[in-house]
Design an enzyme around this catalytic site. Structure first.
Site, PDB file in Angstrom:
ATOM      1  N   ARG A 279      74.294  50.379  52.804  1.00 36.00           N
ATOM      2  CA  ARG A 279      73.013  50.269  53.808  1.00 36.00           C
ATOM      3  C   ARG A 279      72.313  48.771  53.832  1.00 36.00           C
ATOM      4  NH1 ARG A 279      72.576  54.481  53.437  1.00 36.00           N
ATOM      5  NH2 ARG A 279      71.531  56.103  53.862  1.00 36.00           N
TER       6      ARG A 279
ATOM      7  N   GLU B 181      63.840  48.942  53.093  1.00 34.40           N
ATOM      8  CA  GLU B 181      65.226  48.732  53.678  1.00 34.40           C
ATOM      9  C   GLU B 181      65.102  48.702  55.442  1.00 34.40           C
ATOM     10  OE1 GLU B 181      67.783  52.229  56.565  1.00 34.40           O
ATOM     11  OE2 GLU B 181      67.467  53.048  54.476  1.00 34.40           O
TER      12      GLU B 181
ATOM     13  N   SER C 280      64.347  56.570  55.855  1.00 34.80           N
ATOM     14  CA  SER C 280      63.286  56.132  54.126  1.00 34.80           C
ATOM     15  C   SER C 280      63.083  54.645  54.894  1.00 34.80           C
ATOM     16  CB  SER C 280      65.546  55.831  53.119  1.00 34.80           C
ATOM     17  OG  SER C 280      65.833  56.841  52.983  1.00 34.80           O
TER      18      SER C 280
HETATM   19  N1  EPU Z   1      63.937  62.440  45.034  1.00 36.49           N
HETATM   20  C1  EPU Z   1      62.768  62.949  44.266  1.00 36.49           C
HETATM   21  N2  EPU Z   1      61.248  62.831  45.527  1.00 36.49           N
HETATM   22  C2  EPU Z   1      61.102  62.365  46.611  1.00 36.49           C
HETATM   23  C3  EPU Z   1      62.577  62.031  47.407  1.00 36.49           C
HETATM   24  C4  EPU Z   1      63.910  61.876  45.873  1.00 36.49           C
HETATM   25  O1  EPU Z   1      62.473  63.395  42.775  1.00 36.49           O
HETATM   26  O2  EPU Z   1      60.233  62.738  47.053  1.00 36.49           O
HETATM   27  C5  EPU Z   1      64.740  62.652  43.680  1.00 36.49           C
HETATM   28  C6  EPU Z   1      65.519  64.336  44.686  1.00 36.49           C
HETATM   29  O3  EPU Z   1      65.215  65.261  43.700  1.00 36.49           O
HETATM   30  C7  EPU Z   1      66.944  63.836  44.519  1.00 36.49           C
HETATM   31  C8  EPU Z   1      67.188  62.095  44.572  1.00 36.49           C
HETATM   32  O4  EPU Z   1      65.587  61.251  44.152  1.00 36.49           O
HETATM   33  O5  EPU Z   1      67.223  64.558  43.279  1.00 36.49           O
HETATM   34  C9  EPU Z   1      68.013  62.317  46.103  1.00 36.49           C
HETATM   35  O6  EPU Z   1      66.628  62.703  47.176  1.00 36.49           O
HETATM   36  P1  EPU Z   1      67.616  62.659  48.490  1.00 36.49           P
HETATM   37  O7  EPU Z   1      68.934  63.564  48.248  1.00 36.49           O
HETATM   38  O8  EPU Z   1      66.534  62.786  49.481  1.00 36.49           O
HETATM   39  O9  EPU Z   1      68.151  61.625  49.022  1.00 36.49           O
HETATM   40  P2  EPU Z   1      67.432  59.667  48.857  1.00 36.49           P
HETATM   41  O10 EPU Z   1      68.379  59.242  48.129  1.00 36.49           O
HETATM   42  O11 EPU Z   1      66.227  60.292  48.714  1.00 36.49           O
HETATM   43  C10 EPU Z   1      69.571  59.374  50.777  1.00 36.49           C
HETATM   44  C11 EPU Z   1      69.577  58.266  51.716  1.00 36.49           C
HETATM   45  C12 EPU Z   1      69.038  59.109  52.846  1.00 36.49           C
HETATM   46  C13 EPU Z   1      69.678  60.206  53.026  1.00 36.49           C
HETATM   47  C14 EPU Z   1      70.019  61.288  51.546  1.00 36.49           C
HETATM   48  C15 EPU Z   1      71.261  61.797  51.713  1.00 36.49           C
HETATM   49  C16 EPU Z   1      68.522  56.212  50.837  1.00 36.49           C
HETATM   50  C17 EPU Z   1      67.535  54.822  50.513  1.00 36.49           C
HETATM   51  N3  EPU Z   1      68.455  56.965  51.581  1.00 36.49           N
HETATM   52  O12 EPU Z   1      67.921  59.694  50.192  1.00 36.49           O
HETATM   53  O13 EPU Z   1      68.932  58.403  54.316  1.00 36.49           O
HETATM   54  O14 EPU Z   1      69.412  61.227  53.913  1.00 36.49           O
HETATM   55  O15 EPU Z   1      69.892  60.014  50.477  1.00 36.49           O
HETATM   56  O16 EPU Z   1      72.098  61.136  51.787  1.00 36.49           O
HETATM   57  O17 EPU Z   1      69.820  55.673  50.589  1.00 36.49           O
HETATM   58  C18 EPU Z   1      67.771  56.990  55.468  1.00 36.49           C
HETATM   59  O18 EPU Z   1      68.646  55.802  55.720  1.00 36.49           O
HETATM   60  O19 EPU Z   1      67.003  57.041  55.930  1.00 36.49           O
HETATM   61  C19 EPU Z   1      67.597  58.058  54.958  1.00 36.49           C
HETATM   62  C20 EPU Z   1      66.605  59.151  54.916  1.00 36.49           C
END
Ligand code: EPU
Length: 337
Positions: free
Chosen positions: A165, A333, A237
């Site tokens: 990012r 972010e 995010s």
């Molecule tokens: N999780 C929770 N609670 C929540 C959200 C997530 O426990 O409310 C846990 C999930 O259970 C999972 C882990 O966190 O184990 C990862 O969750 P998720 O796959 O939704 O991905 P993320 O790390 O929360 C990142 C990106 C997203 C992208 C997704 C999928 C960042 C800041 N965000 O989210 O990007 O869509 O991975 O690759 O890296 C964005 O940048 O706007 C965005 C949406």
């Protein structure tokens, strides 16, 4: 010739739907038009900001300067061989329309980045990423206009200094260059990246793994977790996932056995900020006009009529409570203006 609008509402130009005004607003359709404008405005010395889809910005007050919006459009094939195709794309093109176009043509590389709001010209700035792919994986170079000198510059992928990012355009070159074109290298061979857990599972629902189905699977996951900015204002995010030292993660594991940990190397571990925010009790909470999304705690939402300051205040409270509970700093972010 460009037209400058005065006291222009940015409500439809930021996905948070924050109702602020900019003193001046300008859309331009070519690099020449942009240069002509920059020459004339330089004498005024007002602040200047370029927005794409406004999908990664939080306005906290009216903008006392010029907001610029690129309408430089078009996809041009500049090179092609048996394996790859190189496309030069206008900064003003809609990101997801570009993804759709690639998928329909059978070109691989951006399908995992389906349905991300925003424009082609702004996606490199924060190096958008999802489901195991970052846009840096497919960018070969990009063309900019340097604001102070009007010099046209080409940045190679390496020169963009992409990271999670992040790019040089969020750091030393912040506000110094305007991106006009981005060149992508896509694969004609059907090579997919399907390692991201969620995506793998979703694809089990499909008979065949192909580009169209990967795009559809990503769209389904996103629609089930992330609010549609057309109906609920948000900027995806709001925070980055923090990368912490392995010792800290080990310690936390003693109290929180289910803490998700993604190893970056032997010393550094990425922890999902969404998990931390949820465990700190914020998921689904609404305070005034601002909410923490009930399906993905990493996303702050505008429940209608929120001001940027309200969103920022909640964001700071969230940061503090995550720090108090876990000893971890989570960095915003979005670009707070
Ligand atoms: N999780 C929770 N609670 C929540 C959200 C997530 O426990 O409310 C846990 C999930 O259970 C999972 C882990 O966190 O184990 C990862 O969750 P998720 O796959 O939704 O991905 P993320 O790390 O929360 C990142 C990106 C997203 C992208 C997704 C999928 C960042 C800041 N965000 O989210 O990007 O869509 O991975 O690759 O890296 C964005 O940048 O706007 C965005 C949406």
């Amino acid at each position: 010739m460009f037209e400058i609008k005065e006291n222009f509402s940015l409500k439809n130009y930021n996905t948070f739907g924050i109702d602020v005004k900019t003193k001046y607003f300008l859309e331009y359709s070519s690099v020449n038009e942009l240069s002509n404008f920059l020459v004339t405005q330089r004498k005024q010395n007002l602040p200047l900001m370029n927005i794409g889809g406004g999908s990664n910005v939080l306005f906290t007050k009216d903008f006392e300067g010029y907001i610029l919006h690129s309408k430089i459009k078009g996809v041009e094939i500049i090179k092609e061989d048996d394996d790859n195709i190189y496309l030069r794309v206008g900064a003003g093109d809609d990101w997801d329309e570009f993804v759709d176009y690639c998928v329909k043509n059978g070109w691989c590389g951006v399908e995992n980045l389906s349905l991300i709001p925003g424009n082609v010209g702004t996606c490199p700035i924060q190096n958008i990423g999802a489901y195991g792919v970052e846009v840096k994986d497919v960018i070969t170079e990009l063309e900019t206009t340097e604001i102070d000198t009007l010099k046209k510059t080409v940045f190679t992928n390496k020169e963009c200094q992409f990271a999670y990012r992040d790019s040089i355009f969020k750091r030393e070159f912040k506000g110094k260059h305007i991106i006009n074109y981005v060149t992508f290298c896509l694969n004609k061979k059907q090579i997919f990246k399907l390692d991201y857990g969620n995506l793998k599972n979703e694809l089990k629902e499909y008979e065949q793994v192909n580009l169209q189905n990967i795009r559809q699977a990503v769209i389904n996951i996103r629609e089930s977790k992330l609010p549609d900015p057309e109906t609920i204002g948000n900027a995806g995010s709001f925070f980055k996932n923090p990368v912490v030292h392995a010792d800290l993660a080990e310690n936390l594991k003693k109290s929180y056995v289910d803490i998700p940990c993604y190893f970056q190397n032997t010393d550094l571990i990425k922890i999902p900020a969404g998990w931390l925010i949820e465990k700190a009790g914020w998921k689904g909470k609404n305070i005034g006009n601002v909410g923490v999304h009930n399906k993905q705690a990493l996303v702050l939402i505008n429940n209608g009529g929120a001001t940027g300051m309200e969103v920022l205040d909640i964001a700071k409270e969230i940061q503090k409570s995550v720090k108090d509970k876990f000893g971890i700093d989570i960095e915003m972010e979005v670009n707070v203006v």
